[in-house]
Design a protein around this motif. Structure first.
Motif, PDB file in Angstrom:
ATOM      1  N   PHE A  28      -3.275   4.996  -2.877  1.00  0.00           N
ATOM      2  CA  PHE A  28      -4.275   5.978  -2.213  1.00  0.00           C
ATOM      3  C   PHE A  28      -3.963   7.546  -2.948  1.00  0.00           C
ATOM      4  CE2 PHE A  28      -3.405   2.616   1.160  1.00  0.00           C
ATOM      5  CZ  PHE A  28      -4.951   1.951   0.844  1.00  0.00           C
ATOM      6  N   ARG A  77      -6.340   8.598   6.807  1.00  0.00           N
ATOM      7  CA  ARG A  77      -6.160   7.169   6.125  1.00  0.00           C
ATOM      8  C   ARG A  77      -4.635   6.779   5.996  1.00  0.00           C
ATOM      9  NH1 ARG A  77      -6.942   8.258   0.325  1.00  0.00           N
ATOM     10  NH2 ARG A  77      -4.958   9.493   0.655  1.00  0.00           N
ATOM     11  N   GLN A  80      -1.644  -1.310  -4.066  1.00  0.00           N
ATOM     12  CA  GLN A  80      -2.854  -0.347  -3.609  1.00  0.00           C
ATOM     13  C   GLN A  80      -1.995   1.361  -3.706  1.00  0.00           C
ATOM     14  OE1 GLN A  80      -3.645  -2.036   0.205  1.00  0.00           O
ATOM     15  NE2 GLN A  80      -5.467  -2.941  -0.512  1.00  0.00           N
ATOM     16  N   GLU A 113     -10.618   4.368   2.622  1.00  0.00           N
ATOM     17  CA  GLU A 113      -9.698   4.049   1.384  1.00  0.00           C
ATOM     18  C   GLU A 113     -10.031   5.374   0.350  1.00  0.00           C
ATOM     19  OE1 GLU A 113      -8.852  -0.384   1.619  1.00  0.00           O
ATOM     20  OE2 GLU A 113     -10.310   0.325   0.352  1.00  0.00           O
ATOM     21  N   SER A 121       0.793  -1.292  -0.186  1.00  0.00           N
ATOM     22  CA  SER A 121      -0.163   0.147  -0.207  1.00  0.00           C
ATOM     23  C   SER A 121       0.890   1.167  -0.030  1.00  0.00           C
ATOM     24  CB  SER A 121      -0.894  -0.121   1.273  1.00  0.00           C
ATOM     25  OG  SER A 121      -1.876  -1.053   1.264  1.00  0.00           O
ATOM     26  N   TYR A 158      -9.109   5.253  -4.352  1.00  0.00           N
ATOM     27  CA  TYR A 158      -8.056   4.234  -4.119  1.00  0.00           C
ATOM     28  C   TYR A 158      -8.085   3.397  -5.335  1.00  0.00           C
ATOM     29  CZ  TYR A 158      -7.536  -0.622  -2.792  1.00  0.00           C
ATOM     30  OH  TYR A 158      -7.232  -1.925  -2.562  1.00  0.00           O
TER      31      TYR A 158
END
Length: 522
Positions: free
Chosen positions: A301, A497, A299, A464, A167, A306
Motif C-alpha cells: 500500500f 486504510r 500486497q 486500497e 499486506s 495498491y
C-alpha cells in the motif's frame, strides 16, 4: 466506488483529514463485512428460505390481499418476475455464448451432471483459445466446485497452492498476514482429500483445462452473436455474423461485462458502471523471488496506490509472476481496454511505482514483465434481472454481476454460477419444477452472495487506493463507448486504510472475510 462514501467537499471548503470520521468509517465498514459474513456463511439456505417465507406470508393468487402489491415488489427483487407457468419439457439443446472460464465451466457442468441435456454448444467471437491472454487468477471456491465436476486432480496439478497473504505499507510495515493453508483446513467445503483447494493459476491455463474436459464438437469459435429471438414454443434462435442460425431450448450468456446476450435479451438492464479505478498489470516468465516466499500473495500500500505481486502456474506448468498496480482515475473518456502499446503501459506503471516509493523488488518485477495490460474497473448492478421474461435465457459470471477484483472472486463466482444453474436443471430432470423455475431459482440462490461480495469489493477499492490524488492516465486513451458519466472521486486519507487493515488483521476479521468469500455457495 465513490458513491459508497458520499459527495466530495466543495472547493471553497477544503476538507481536512478527520480522525473521528475515519474511525467511524472503519467501524461501519467492519460492521458491514461481519454482517454480510453472517448472512452468507451461517446459513447457506438463508436467501432461498427468505423468499420462501414471502411466498407463505401471502399468496400472490389471493386477489383480495391488501399486501399483494408489496409481495410483487419482493418477487421482482428476487428475480421472480415473468411467466411462472413454465414447461416441464426437459431442455435437450443448450447454447452458451462466451468461451471464458464462465462459459466453459457451464458446458462442463451441463455435460458432467445428470441434467438430461443432450447437446451443448459454446460460441465465441474469437477464432481460437489464445494463449498469453490475460493475467493470473486466484481460484478457491471455484476450484472446490471444479472438484465437484470431476476436475480435482487437474486443478491440483495446474494450480500453485496459495500459502499466505501479506499486506504491508511500501515502507515495509506489516498490516496483516493470513496463513491461508491453515485457515482453509477448517472449512470442509474448500478441502478435497486433504488438499486445500486454494490456488493461483494463469487464466489461459484454466481455460485450456476446462476446454480439454469438454466433449468433441462443443466449441464453436469465430462466431459472433448478432441476434436472439425467443419463439412462442419456448425455443430460442441465435443468429451469428457468418449468417448461420442455431435453435436452442436454453441460451446462457457468459460473454463478459459487455455481454451481447444481455444487450439483446435484456435491453432494459443498465450498462456497466465505471468505478474510477484502473489497473495496470504485467506478466513475467519465471519465479525470481526468494523461494521461502513461494505461494505468497504480497500486497503493498502506497500513496494512492495498491500493488499486488504473486506467482502463478501456466500452461504446461510454466512458472509466471504478475504485478498488478491499482490507482484512481477520473478521466470519463477511458475505455475498459484502451489500445495502449505494451511499452507505454509498462513505462507508466514503473513510473507510478517509483513515484509512490514501492519496494525495489516490486519495481524489478515490473521491469522484467514482457507483456502489460491496462484495464478500467467496471461493475454491474447485480440486482438487475439475470433471466429473460420467458425463462429461457440466463446470464452468468461477469455478464450478470461483474465486480471489482479486490477480493479475487470474479472467476470463482462465475464457476459457482455455472454449477448452480446446471444443478437446478438436474432437479428438473428429477421431476422438481419446470425449466423456467429452475433458471429463476438459480438467480435467487446466487444473487445475494454475489451482491455482497461486489459491495465489499467496491469498499475495498476505496480503501486500497487511499492517500493519493485521483488523476487521469499519463498516456492517451480511446473514447468511452458507453458514455457513463464519471463524477469526481472521493479519496480517503492513507492512515484510514492502514488502520483498517491493521485492525481487521489483529481481530481476525480479515481471515473471516477471505474465508467467507472463498466458501462456495451453490
Amino acid at each position: 466506488a465513490r458513491m459508497a462514501v458520499g459527495r466530495p467537499p466543495r472547493a471553497s471548503q477544503p476538507q481536512q483529514p478527520c480522525k473521528t470520521n475515519a474511525l467511524t468509517f472503519i467501524a461501519l465498514l467492519a460492521t458491514m463485512l461481519i454482517v454480510s459474513g453472517f448472512i452468507t456463511v451461517s446459513s447457506p439456505q438463508m436467501l432461498e428460505g427468505t423468499f420462501a417465507v414471502t411466498q407463505t406470508w401471502q399468496s400472490p393468487f389471493n386477489p383480495g390481499c391488501p399486501h399483494r402489491r408489496r409481495h410483487r415488489r419482493l418477487q421482482v427483487f428476487a428475480g421472480l418476475g415473468g411467466d411462472s407457468s413454465g414447461s416441464r419439457k426437459l431442455p435437450k439443446r443448450v447454447g452458451i455464448i462466451g468461451s471464458g472460464p464462465a462459459g466453459l465451466s457451464m458446458a462442463r457442468a451441463l455435460q458432467y451432471l445428470d441434467t438430461g441435456v443432450e447437446e451443448v454448444k459454446v460460441f465465441d467471437k474469437n477464432g481460437a483459445l489464445e494463449p498469453d491472454l490475460g493475467g493470473g487468477l486466484q481460484i478457491n471456491g471455484g476450484a472446490a466446485v471444479l472438484a465437484k465436476l470431476g476436475l480435482a486432480e487437474e486443478m491440483k496439478r495446474s494450480g500453485l497452492p496459495v500459502s499466505k497473504i501479506r499486506s504491508r505499507t511500501v515502507g515495509g510495515r506489516e498490516l496483516l498476514s493470513i496463513d491461508v493453508q491453515n485457515l482453509v483446513k477448517n472449512e470442509p467445503s474448500l478441502m478435497h482429500e486433504g488438499t486445500p483447494m486454494v490456488f493461483t493459476i494463469m487464466r489461459d491455463c484454466l481455460v485450456n483445462l476446462l476446454a480439454g474436459s469438454l466433449k468433441e464438437g462443443t466449441l464453436n469459435l469465430g462466431k459472433r452473436l448478432t441476434g436472439v429471438e425467443e419463439a412462442s414454443d419456448k425455443s430460442v434462435k441465435c443468429k451469428f455474423d457468418d449468417g448461420s442460425e442455431e435453435i436452442f431450448d436454453i441460451v446462457i450468456g457468459a460473454d463478459g461485462i459487455r455481454s451481447n446476450v444481455k444487450s439483446l435479451a435484456l435491453p432494459k438492464c443498465q450498462e456497466a458502471r465505471y468505478s474510477n479505478i484502473r489497473i495496470q498489470f504485467g506478466v513475467a516468465k519465471g519465479w525470481e523471488r526468494d523461494s521461502s516466499t513461494n505461494g505468497e500473495l504480497h500486497q503493498w500500500f502506497g500513496d494512492g496506490t495498491y500493488a499486488l505481486s504473486a506467482q502463478y502456474k501456466g500452461i504446461g506448468e510454466e512458472p509466471y509472476e504478475m504485478i498488478a498496480l491499482v490507482f484512481l482515475d477520473t478521466d470519463p473518456n477511458t475505455d475498459e481496454n484502451p489500445n495502449w502499446e505494451t511499452a507505454a503501459v509498462k513505462e507508466a506503471c514503473i513510473s507510478r511505482l517509483r513515484s509512490t516509493s514501492n519496494p525495489q523488488e516490486v519495481v524489478d518485477l515490473a521491469s522484467r514483465c514482457d507483456r502489460f495490460f491496462d484495464l478500467g474497473v467496471y461493475y454491474h448492478d447485480s440486482l438487475q434481472k439475470w433471466v429473460s421474461d420467458s425463462g429461457r435465457i440466463a446470464l452468468i459470471g461477469d455478464a450478470a454481476h461483474a465486480m471489482p477484483p479486490f477480493l479475487g472472486q470474479g472467476a470463482n463466482q462465475a464457476i459457482q454460477d455455472a454449477y448452480c444453474l446446471a444443478a437446478k436443471l438436474a432437479e428438473v430432470k428429477n421431476g422438481q419444477g419446470t425449466v423456467e423455475e429452475a433458471l429463476r431459482s438459480y438467480e435467487r440462490k446466487r444473487k445475494l452472495p454475489t451482491t455482497l461480495i461486489q459491495l465489499e469489493s467496491r469498499f475495498l477499492g476505496v480503501l486500497e487506493t487511499a492517500g493519493g490524488k485521483a488523476s487521469a492516465p499519463s498516456i492517451p486513451a480511446t473514447d468511452n463507448s458507453n458514455g457513463t458519466p464519471v463524477p469526481p472521486a472521493f479519496v480517503l486519507p492513507g492512515f484510514v486504510r492502514d488502520a483498517f487493515f491493521f485492525a481487521t488483521g489483529k481481530l481476525g476479521i480479515a481471515e473471516q472475510v477471505f474465508l467467507k468469500g472463498a466458501t462456495p455457495k451453490v
